[in-house]
Design a protein around this motif. Structure first.
Motif, PDB file in Angstrom:
ATOM      1  N   ALA A 543       0.797  -1.226   0.000  1.00 34.47           N
ATOM      2  CA  ALA A 543       0.000   0.000   0.000  1.00 34.47           C
ATOM      3  C   ALA A 543       0.829   1.275   0.000  1.00 34.47           C
ATOM      4  O   ALA A 543       0.344   2.323  -0.431  1.00 34.47           O
ATOM      5  CB  ALA A 543      -0.953   0.007   1.192  1.00 34.47           C
ATOM      6  N   GLN A 544       2.082   1.201   0.515  1.00 32.64           N
ATOM      7  CA  GLN A 544       2.914   2.400   0.658  1.00 32.64           C
ATOM      8  C   GLN A 544       2.180   3.449   1.492  1.00 32.64           C
ATOM      9  O   GLN A 544       2.203   4.649   1.203  1.00 32.64           O
ATOM     10  CB  GLN A 544       3.282   2.986  -0.706  1.00 32.64           C
ATOM     11  N   ALA A 545       1.522   2.968   2.559  1.00 33.03           N
ATOM     12  CA  ALA A 545       0.715   3.847   3.409  1.00 33.03           C
ATOM     13  C   ALA A 545       1.541   4.337   4.603  1.00 33.03           C
ATOM     14  O   ALA A 545       2.523   3.716   5.010  1.00 33.03           O
ATOM     15  CB  ALA A 545      -0.527   3.108   3.888  1.00 33.03           C
ATOM     16  N   SER A 546       1.083   5.460   5.168  1.00 34.10           N
ATOM     17  CA  SER A 546       1.727   5.993   6.392  1.00 34.10           C
ATOM     18  C   SER A 546       0.814   5.820   7.595  1.00 34.10           C
ATOM     19  O   SER A 546       1.236   6.016   8.722  1.00 34.10           O
ATOM     20  CB  SER A 546       2.050   7.476   6.209  1.00 34.10           C
ATOM     21  N   ASP A 565      -6.512   2.238   4.908  1.00 38.90           N
ATOM     22  CA  ASP A 565      -5.179   2.851   4.826  1.00 38.90           C
ATOM     23  C   ASP A 565      -5.229   4.068   3.899  1.00 38.90           C
ATOM     24  O   ASP A 565      -6.224   4.306   3.225  1.00 38.90           O
ATOM     25  CB  ASP A 565      -4.134   1.836   4.338  1.00 38.90           C
ATOM     26  N   ASN A 566      -4.166   4.849   3.892  1.00 35.20           N
ATOM     27  CA  ASN A 566      -4.067   6.027   3.033  1.00 35.20           C
ATOM     28  C   ASN A 566      -3.015   5.815   1.938  1.00 35.20           C
ATOM     29  O   ASN A 566      -2.327   6.747   1.525  1.00 35.20           O
ATOM     30  CB  ASN A 566      -3.733   7.271   3.853  1.00 35.20           C
ATOM     31  N   GLY A 567      -2.937   4.573   1.461  1.00 33.08           N
ATOM     32  CA  GLY A 567      -1.925   4.213   0.475  1.00 33.08           C
ATOM     33  C   GLY A 567      -2.328   4.512  -0.972  1.00 33.08           C
ATOM     34  O   GLY A 567      -3.238   5.305  -1.234  1.00 33.08           O
ATOM     35  N   VAL A 568      -1.638   3.836  -1.896  1.00 32.61           N
ATOM     36  CA  VAL A 568      -1.806   4.119  -3.331  1.00 32.61           C
ATOM     37  C   VAL A 568      -3.011   3.397  -3.944  1.00 32.61           C
ATOM     38  O   VAL A 568      -3.390   3.660  -5.075  1.00 32.61           O
ATOM     39  CB  VAL A 568      -0.532   3.730  -4.106  1.00 32.61           C
ATOM     40  N   GLY A 569      -3.613   2.467  -3.223  1.00 31.94           N
ATOM     41  CA  GLY A 569      -4.764   1.744  -3.747  1.00 31.94           C
ATOM     42  C   GLY A 569      -4.370   0.692  -4.771  1.00 31.94           C
ATOM     43  O   GLY A 569      -3.200   0.529  -5.125  1.00 31.94           O
ATOM     44  N   ASN A 602      -9.107   3.200  -4.262  1.00 31.71           N
ATOM     45  CA  ASN A 602      -8.806   4.200  -5.291  1.00 31.71           C
ATOM     46  C   ASN A 602      -7.418   4.774  -5.006  1.00 31.71           C
ATOM     47  O   ASN A 602      -6.681   4.235  -4.166  1.00 31.71           O
ATOM     48  CB  ASN A 602      -9.882   5.291  -5.324  1.00 31.71           C
ATOM     49  N   LYS A 603      -7.084   5.858  -5.685  1.00 33.58           N
ATOM     50  CA  LYS A 603      -5.736   6.400  -5.567  1.00 33.58           C
ATOM     51  C   LYS A 603      -5.450   7.016  -4.197  1.00 33.58           C
ATOM     52  O   LYS A 603      -4.284   7.267  -3.860  1.00 33.58           O
ATOM     53  CB  LYS A 603      -5.514   7.460  -6.649  1.00 33.58           C
TER      54      LYS A 603
END
Length: 614
Positions: A543-546, A565-569, A602-603
């Motif tokens: 996800a590359q989320a923080s 999460d707040n990742g790239v989706g 989504n993104k």
């Protein structure tokens, strides 16, 4: 292989067979011999009377029943149109010509026949004094005759157009068309007809000298032609011109020349007309006996050719002569003959009308029968189509049903197998975890106790035992986390805390009050734990989320675990196309516990909701 495709093959074959049965019509051959023979009969002099024409129509119609060709259908309607034309029913003739035209209109190979219909239609309009329409159809006929290379017919049309322009008093155009024919390289007959027509027009304009000049020009150039019959109209025209200008000797001379040509050539119709003219000329010079001789011969000739109207004209003229001579008895005899011939003509007209009505009746009767048969055939065809479509729909529905049912059964078997595998895996994990904890773990603890009696001497062994005991506990925890003994709430909270050990991201655990003390069946809690654990692992890897949020909510009779999460989706369509076991295990575990799984991505991030009834 055969069983798999047999229904599809049958479906395809039936569809093609039905199309062939319904839409294919056997093309009938186009024999031209019958048409050529009939058309030749029509153009022959044999069919001068309407009754003969009607008989030819009936003959053509009966042959049409056997040989359904385009040419024969055209000829049948064309002959009927010409019959109406010969009886003066020009509007009906036009209607029938339109029917004839409709049979061949879209086929280039019948341009010559189409030209004949256009020509006849134009002539009807000419007789109705509708000159614009006449010229319109003459132009169409001329263009087609030119296209097919029939110069004789093309020049004939130009002659007819010249007559139309004469009727509308456009004499300049009329003479221009006739001069165009005369200067052409056409056949002798067409040229002589053009000369004759030009001379007649001058005669009707009372320009007798001009008419005579043309006739003598023709005689000078064509008097010795082989087909001497073509000169007869020229002699007749000269006779009329001289008779009109009271030059009797010359009139008689040229009238006899015309008569001799017609008589030798077997043209009784024109020969009788010349006899009638000779009779009138001789009466004008007081040669009554000679005049009566020619009148009697004319009557005989008209009767021979069936020209009752010509004979009637002679009797009317004889009645006038006898009245002028004061011979009332002979005048009354001629009056009786006039009435007799009028009755004959009327009877003949009635007979023609009856024959035409009979033809129309038979035609309507046949058309009604054909229409009825066509209706039956169309009904059967439609019924066949409906039955075939119904069969195809049923066959298709059965095929789809069987295929879908087989697919569902296969899917159900696969899901059942997956469930069994996971359930077996779950039980095996629990068994191995218990064995490690209760068996090997306890034995290692006992060994450590023995080694701890002399800690200084057994330090190395104790350290080794401590490491082994730790590894066994970790392995046992991975197989069956001990934290689950405290409930799903504590287990999920523990997962978040372990993620927070890393400085790369934070994992926030949220819950409502009802969710804090929730307790579920052990197998359900294990499945939920494994699902959340797999989802979190995927988010950590891809996800590359923080930031990650795990929320546990209990509302009435439903428990919802939301992981966000707040990742790239990612593309959610890839879930069902994934070849890995991660998502497969997630979906299968959710199905085992009858949970509803929703994935939205989504993104800006991903949110996964797992809902289960409690």
């Amino acid at each position: 292989m055969f069983k798999k495709y047999s229904l599809g093959v049958v479906y395809f074959l039936i569809l093609n067979i039905s199309i062939v049965l319904v839409s294919c019509k056997k093309e009938k051959p186009v024999p031209s011999d019958s048409f050529n023979d009939l058309f030749k009969e029509w153009n022959s002099n044999k069919y001068n009377s309407n009754l003969n024409s009607i008989q030819l129509y009936k003959k053509t119609d009966s042959i049409c029943d056997i040989e359904q060709t385009v040419q024969l259908n055209w000829l049948k309607h064309y002959i009927k149109a010409q019959i109406y034309y010969s009886t003066g029913q020009y509007l009906k003739s036009i209607v029938k010509q339109k029917e004839a035209i409709s049979k061949i209109f879209q086929s280039v190979q019948y341009d010559s026949l189409l030209a004949h219909s256009y020509k006849s239609t134009a002539t009807c309009y000419l007789n109705l004094s509708k000159y614009d329409s006449a010229l319109f159809f003459y132009n169409k006929a001329e263009a087609l005759f030119h296209k097919v290379g029939n110069l004789q017919k093309e020049l004939g049309i130009k002659t007819n157009k010249a007559k139309v322009h004469f009727e509308i008093e456009d004499y300049k155009k009329s003479f221009s068309l006739l001069d165009e024919i005369i200067q052409s390289k056409g056949d002798t007959a067409s040229l002589l007809i053009a000369y004759h027509t030009k001379a007649n027009i001058f005669g009707q304009l009372n320009k007798i000298d001009s008419a005579l000049k043309i006739d003598f020009l023709v005689l000078k150039n064509y008097e010795k032609i082989k087909d001497i019959k073509l000169i007869s109209p020229i002699y007749n025209n000269l006779a009329n011109c001289y008779y009109y200008t009271n030059r009797i000797d010359s009139a008689i001379h040229y009238c006899k020349l015309s008569y001799n040509i017609d008589s030798i050539g077997g043209d009784e119709k024109n020969a009788s007309a010349n006899l009638h003219l000779l009779a009138n000329i001789n009466y004008e010079i007081n040669k009554l006996d000679v005049s009566l001789y020619y009148f009697q011969k004319a009557i005989k000739g008209f009767n021979t050719t069936g020209n009752k109207k010509g004979a009637l004209g002679v009797f009317i003229r004889l009645k006038e002569i006898y009245e002028n001579e004061g011979n009332l008895k002979k005048a009354l005899e001629q009056q009786d003959s006039v009435l007799t011939y009028k009755n004959k003509i009327n009877n003949l007209e009635v007979l023609k009308t009856v024959e035409l009505l009979n033809v129309e009746f038979e035609t309507d009767k046949k058309n009604n029968l054909i229409n009825h048969q066509d209706d039956i055939i169309n009904y059967k065809n439609k019924l066949l189509v409906v039955l075939i479509i119904a069969f195809l729909i049923i066959a298709g529905a059965v095929y789809i049903f069987i295929k879908t049912k087989t697919k569902l059964q296969l899917l159900k078997l696969q899901q059942h197998a997956s469930l069994q595998v996971i359930e077996a895996e779950q039980h095996e994990r629990m068994r191995i975890a218990r064995e490690l904890h209760d068996g090997i773990g306890q034995k290692l603890t006992v060994l450590k106790m023995y080694a701890s009696v002399n800690p200084a001497e057994n330090k190395q062994q104790i350290d080794l035992l401590d490491g082994t005991i730790h590894e066994v506990r970790t392995l046992s925890h991975n197989l069956m986390p001990e934290i689950l003994s405290l409930g799903i709430f504590a287990a999920l909270k523990d997962l978040c805390q372990k993620i927070n050990i890393s400085d790369n991201l934070t994992c926030e655990f949220k819950f409502n009050k009802d969710a804090e003390g929730i307790s579920l069946a052990k197998d359900i809690e294990v499945s939920i734990y494994r699902i959340v654990q797999e989802v979190l692992n995927n988010m950590l890897k891809h996800a590359q989320a923080s930031k990650i949020e795990v929320e546990l909510l209990k509302l009435v009779d439903k428990l919802t675990i939301s992981i966000k999460d707040n990742g790239v989706g990612f593309d959610t369509r890839a879930i069902h196309q994934s070849k890995g076991i991660g998502w497969g295990n997630i979906l299968t575990r959710a199905k085992i516990i009858n949970a509803n799984l929703e994935v939205n991505s989504n993104k800006t991030g991903t949110q996964i909701n797992l809902s289960i009834s409690v």
